[in-house]
Design a protein around this motif. Structure first.
Motif, PDB file in Angstrom:
ATOM      1  N   VAL A  14       0.975  -1.112  -0.125  1.00 47.00           N
ATOM      2  CA  VAL A  14      -0.133  -0.044   0.175  1.00 47.00           C
ATOM      3  C   VAL A  14       1.035   1.152  -0.035  1.00 47.00           C
ATOM      4  O   VAL A  14       1.825   1.330   0.954  1.00 47.00           O
ATOM      5  CB  VAL A  14      -0.844  -0.093   1.297  1.00 47.00           C
ATOM      6  N   GLU A  15       0.489   2.213  -0.979  1.00 44.05           N
ATOM      7  CA  GLU A  15       1.512   3.277  -1.058  1.00 44.05           C
ATOM      8  C   GLU A  15       0.652   4.584  -0.558  1.00 44.05           C
ATOM      9  O   GLU A  15      -0.340   4.314  -0.134  1.00 44.05           O
ATOM     10  CB  GLU A  15       1.937   3.508  -2.598  1.00 44.05           C
ATOM     11  N   GLU A  16       1.384   5.857  -0.701  1.00 45.18           N
ATOM     12  CA  GLU A  16       0.539   6.934  -0.231  1.00 45.18           C
ATOM     13  C   GLU A  16      -0.873   7.103  -1.045  1.00 45.18           C
ATOM     14  O   GLU A  16      -1.888   7.415  -0.415  1.00 45.18           O
ATOM     15  CB  GLU A  16       1.343   8.109  -0.325  1.00 45.18           C
ATOM     16  N   ALA A  17      -0.967   6.952  -2.379  1.00 45.83           N
ATOM     17  CA  ALA A  17      -2.144   7.092  -3.274  1.00 45.83           C
ATOM     18  C   ALA A  17      -3.280   5.833  -2.716  1.00 45.83           C
ATOM     19  O   ALA A  17      -2.964   4.750  -2.042  1.00 45.83           O
ATOM     20  CB  ALA A  17      -1.704   6.732  -4.532  1.00 45.83           C
ATOM     21  N   PRO A  18      -4.478   6.170  -2.675  1.00 46.59           N
ATOM     22  CA  PRO A  18      -5.684   5.355  -2.199  1.00 46.59           C
ATOM     23  C   PRO A  18      -5.558   4.102  -3.003  1.00 46.59           C
ATOM     24  O   PRO A  18      -5.253   4.163  -4.348  1.00 46.59           O
ATOM     25  CB  PRO A  18      -6.915   6.138  -2.593  1.00 46.59           C
ATOM     26  N   ALA A  65     -12.577  -7.292  17.395  1.00 41.90           N
ATOM     27  CA  ALA A  65     -11.357  -6.803  17.004  1.00 41.90           C
ATOM     28  C   ALA A  65     -10.878  -7.438  16.000  1.00 41.90           C
ATOM     29  O   ALA A  65     -11.073  -8.617  15.823  1.00 41.90           O
ATOM     30  CB  ALA A  65     -10.320  -6.923  18.329  1.00 41.90           C
ATOM     31  N   PHE A  66      -9.844  -6.797  15.099  1.00 42.16           N
ATOM     32  CA  PHE A  66      -9.365  -7.489  14.112  1.00 42.16           C
ATOM     33  C   PHE A  66      -7.997  -7.608  14.021  1.00 42.16           C
ATOM     34  O   PHE A  66      -7.349  -6.691  14.214  1.00 42.16           O
ATOM     35  CB  PHE A  66     -10.008  -6.600  12.949  1.00 42.16           C
ATOM     36  N   PHE A  67      -7.523  -8.445  13.357  1.00 42.64           N
ATOM     37  CA  PHE A  67      -6.224  -8.944  13.513  1.00 42.64           C
ATOM     38  C   PHE A  67      -5.334  -9.311  12.047  1.00 42.64           C
ATOM     39  O   PHE A  67      -6.003 -10.146  11.323  1.00 42.64           O
ATOM     40  CB  PHE A  67      -5.609  -9.983  14.515  1.00 42.64           C
ATOM     41  N   LEU A  68      -4.326  -8.983  11.694  1.00 46.94           N
ATOM     42  CA  LEU A  68      -3.692  -9.400  10.490  1.00 46.94           C
ATOM     43  C   LEU A  68      -2.346  -9.631  11.038  1.00 46.94           C
ATOM     44  O   LEU A  68      -1.400  -8.951  11.528  1.00 46.94           O
ATOM     45  CB  LEU A  68      -3.541  -7.903   9.583  1.00 46.94           C
ATOM     46  N   GLN A  69      -2.009 -11.185  10.706  1.00 51.23           N
ATOM     47  CA  GLN A  69      -0.667 -11.580  11.167  1.00 51.23           C
ATOM     48  C   GLN A  69      -0.430 -11.131  12.467  1.00 51.23           C
ATOM     49  O   GLN A  69       0.688 -10.867  13.072  1.00 51.23           O
ATOM     50  CB  GLN A  69       0.654 -11.019  10.310  1.00 51.23           C
ATOM     51  N   ASP A  70      -1.291 -11.545  13.622  1.00 50.38           N
ATOM     52  CA  ASP A  70      -1.352 -11.257  14.916  1.00 50.38           C
ATOM     53  C   ASP A  70      -1.076  -9.760  15.402  1.00 50.38           C
ATOM     54  O   ASP A  70      -1.082  -9.705  16.683  1.00 50.38           O
ATOM     55  CB  ASP A  70      -0.161 -12.407  15.252  1.00 50.38           C
ATOM     56  N   HIS A  71      -1.253  -8.924  14.341  1.00 47.77           N
ATOM     57  CA  HIS A  71      -1.243  -7.517  14.709  1.00 47.77           C
ATOM     58  C   HIS A  71      -2.607  -7.051  14.838  1.00 47.77           C
ATOM     59  O   HIS A  71      -3.467  -7.116  13.920  1.00 47.77           O
ATOM     60  CB  HIS A  71      -0.319  -6.633  14.151  1.00 47.77           C
ATOM     61  N   GLU A  72      -3.074  -6.360  16.085  1.00 49.06           N
ATOM     62  CA  GLU A  72      -4.450  -5.802  16.017  1.00 49.06           C
ATOM     63  C   GLU A  72      -4.341  -4.567  15.062  1.00 49.06           C
ATOM     64  O   GLU A  72      -3.788  -3.627  15.061  1.00 49.06           O
ATOM     65  CB  GLU A  72      -4.922  -5.643  17.278  1.00 49.06           C
ATOM     66  N   LEU A  73      -5.665  -4.333  14.268  1.00 50.18           N
ATOM     67  CA  LEU A  73      -5.883  -3.293  13.396  1.00 50.18           C
ATOM     68  C   LEU A  73      -6.671  -2.235  14.399  1.00 50.18           C
ATOM     69  O   LEU A  73      -7.555  -2.366  14.909  1.00 50.18           O
ATOM     70  CB  LEU A  73      -6.881  -3.519  12.533  1.00 50.18           C
ATOM     71  N   HIS A  80      -1.966   0.722   8.613  1.00 54.81           N
ATOM     72  CA  HIS A  80      -1.508  -0.531   9.409  1.00 54.81           C
ATOM     73  C   HIS A  80      -0.638  -1.574   8.413  1.00 54.81           C
ATOM     74  O   HIS A  80       0.215  -1.979   8.787  1.00 54.81           O
ATOM     75  CB  HIS A  80      -2.620  -1.211   9.824  1.00 54.81           C
ATOM     76  N   LEU A  81      -1.052  -1.458   7.205  1.00 52.34           N
ATOM     77  CA  LEU A  81      -0.319  -2.326   6.481  1.00 52.34           C
ATOM     78  C   LEU A  81       1.028  -1.766   5.917  1.00 52.34           C
ATOM     79  O   LEU A  81       1.886  -2.507   5.751  1.00 52.34           O
ATOM     80  CB  LEU A  81      -1.157  -2.517   4.975  1.00 52.34           C
ATOM     81  N   GLN A  82       1.187  -0.664   5.759  1.00 53.69           N
ATOM     82  CA  GLN A  82       2.369   0.037   5.709  1.00 53.69           C
ATOM     83  C   GLN A  82       3.122   0.102   6.810  1.00 53.69           C
ATOM     84  O   GLN A  82       4.481  -0.249   6.444  1.00 53.69           O
ATOM     85  CB  GLN A  82       2.089   1.802   5.303  1.00 53.69           C
ATOM     86  N   LYS A  83       2.866   0.077   7.922  1.00 54.32           N
ATOM     87  CA  LYS A  83       3.643  -0.139   9.124  1.00 54.32           C
ATOM     88  C   LYS A  83       4.278  -1.587   9.424  1.00 54.32           C
ATOM     89  O   LYS A  83       5.202  -1.646   9.915  1.00 54.32           O
ATOM     90  CB  LYS A  83       2.729   0.371  10.236  1.00 54.32           C
ATOM     91  N   GLN A  84       3.246  -2.503   9.133  1.00 53.09           N
ATOM     92  CA  GLN A  84       3.628  -3.831   9.286  1.00 53.09           C
ATOM     93  C   GLN A  84       4.246  -4.508   7.901  1.00 53.09           C
ATOM     94  O   GLN A  84       4.639  -5.520   7.781  1.00 53.09           O
ATOM     95  CB  GLN A  84       2.602  -4.686   9.721  1.00 53.09           C
TER      96      GLN A  84
END
Length: 482
Positions: A14-18, A65-73, A80-84
């Motif tokens: 995921v980049e800066e653009a939507p 609660a929602f989790f992607l690869q054990d990290h909560e959103l 979140h995707l950029q950070k992880q």
């Protein structure tokens, strides 16, 4: 995660653009829910919650609660995707977990400093209903406190040495307190009058545990562990020892009475033993720790502690109904699975077990730099928190024991921790004289609560979530509320 093994140049992120993201909802048990969804990367947990409730066709919407690869959103999906650094080449598996319908408000201030004890407060415990509070002290007394007036309601005299352990029966009618002489006194919670004492241990009693409400109401049996290396199961009516268990070779440090008819004990001989609660026979020993085992925690402990209590309490006429409620509550807490046990030790490690089925550990949990003083499962069983003399609190996954986060902020050893009943907050008491409230979702310090003049030895959060009690070396019991 699909795509994670591809060369970096081929992984689209995921980049800066939507951007739009394909996701798939998945339950904790691994079942896929609904079709693949094409959502913008600006979607939030609140919007995902609405989507999921529509897919599940809930009569009343539930919080998730929602989790992607054990990290909560916690915020927008794209951030979140950029950070992880998560790839979006393939559909994202979003694991959802139902949350408590109610929300406990964080304690923010001390509403009462309650003097009375003449020596350090060594143990505090709320009743199963959360309406009463008991404290044990080095001044040889047990005190029962009126939470409405925030004053001492009854002073229970009988001990001749430090009161080291305090425990409420699951029906809330009896309080047991144990001292350094090895004597256990039983008290009526309604008026503070003694029901008698249990004598048999030759050295001090370190831990008490009651038979769960779903197994027996009214509560008539409890277990004690002592420095004399024995465990004893007592009858509260006769105040006689039903049987004694002796396999440990050094001081017992902790006792837990599980919901599957088993007793668990830890000791300074590095061992954890599993016993049959009916006759005291040794079922199995759990090897692994290399030093003293200090603490035990059960995944169902919140349900076992609160028994069948609600805001109306329990009357003798309602015992059968109360037992049904307790059985239902335990079944919901165990989710049809064998209960888990976590142990903490002077060897700086924790182990996760499923002791009713195997003596082999599920996980070895490392990371603490000094001894582990206390461990606690969250009420929903999804998290494990551990307190250590290394000044840190660690958060672990309650399912498999994997490390989740560090809570750092104390400048002294952390003695005790307690969960809020909605599993969203954690409070800790420390040698540095402060309490701290931690937010599990953000993994950060939420509130710093100074006020004690010296080390905080004991902390408890009421089962109804309304208050935190703390006591320590300054001889003062404090109540903290929102």
């Amino acid at each position: 995660m699909a795509g994670a093994s591809e060369p970096p140049a081929k992984i689209r992120r995921v980049e800066e653009a939507p951007a739009n993201v394909i996701l798939q909802f998945e339950s904790e048990s691994g079942e896929l829910t609904g079709p693949l969804l094409d959502v913008p990367d600006t979607v939030t947990p609140q919007q995902l919650e609405v989507l999921l409730n529509n897919l599940l066709q809930q009569g009343d919407p539930l919080p998730y609660a929602f989790f992607l690869q054990d990290h909560e959103l916690a915020g927008q999906l794209g951030t979140h995707l950029q950070k992880q650094q998560v790839s979006i080449e393939a559909a994202l598996r979003v694991v959802y977990r139902p949350q408590a319908l109610f929300r406990v408000r964080p304690v923010t201030r001390c509403t009462a400093s309650m003097p009375g004890h003449a020596e350090a407060v060594l143990a505090v415990a709320f009743s199963p209903s959360g309406k009463q509070l008991a404290s044990g002290s080095g001044d040889t007394s047990l005190r029962l406190w009126d939470l409405s007036t925030q004053t001492s309601e009854h002073t229970c005299q009988g001990h001749r040495n430090w009161v080291l352990a305090v425990s409420w029966s699951p029906d809330g009618l009896v309080v047991a307190s144990a001292d350094m002489d090895g004597v256990i006194w039983l008290w009526q919670s309604s008026n503070g009058e003694t029901l008698g004492c249990c004598r048999g241990h030759r050295k001090w009693v370190t831990s008490l545990a009651w038979e769960p409400a779903h197994a027996s109401l009214p509560s008539r049996r409890f277990c004690s562990g002592s420095k004399d290396t024995t465990l004893r199961v007592w009858n509260t009516i006769t105040r006689q020892c039903q049987f004694s268990m002796s396999s440990h070779t050094m001081a017992i440090t902790c006792v837990a009475w599980g919901g599957e008819g088993l007793l668990y004990s830890s000791a300074r001989d590095c061992s954890i033993n599993v016993w049959d609660a009916q006759d005291g026979k040794l079922v199995r020993s759990l090897p692994g720790h290399g030093h003293w085992v200090n603490t035990l925690a059960l995944s169902t402990e919140h349900a076992l502690r609160s028994g069948a209590h609600d805001e109306h309490g329990i009357t003798p006429d309602e015992l059968e109904e109360a037992k049904k409620v307790a059985k239902k509550r335990y079944a919901e807490a165990s989710k049809g699975q064998a209960e888990k046990l976590v142990s903490g030790s002077d060897d700086n490690t924790l182990y996760m077990w499923q002791p009713s089925t195997s003596k082999k550990s599920l996980a070895r949990m490392t990371g603490h730099m000094q001894l582990v003083n206390q461990v606690q499962f969250s009420p929903d069983g999804r998290w494990v928190a551990s307190a250590s003399f290394d000044k840190a609190i660690k958060l672990w996954n309650g399912a498999d024991g994997t490390f989740v986060a560090n809570f750092r902020g104390h400048v002294g050893a952390v003695y005790q921790i307690a969960w809020s009943s909605d599993s969203r907050l954690l409070v800790s008491g420390s040698k540095d004289s402060t309490l701290k409230v931690w937010d599990v979702k953000t993994r950060k310090l939420k509130l710093d609560l100074p006020g004690h003049a010296d080390e905080v030895f004991a902390v408890d959060w009421s089962p109804d979530g309304s208050a935190v009690a703390s006591g320590g070396k300054d001889k003062i019991l404090k109540l903290w509320r929102h």
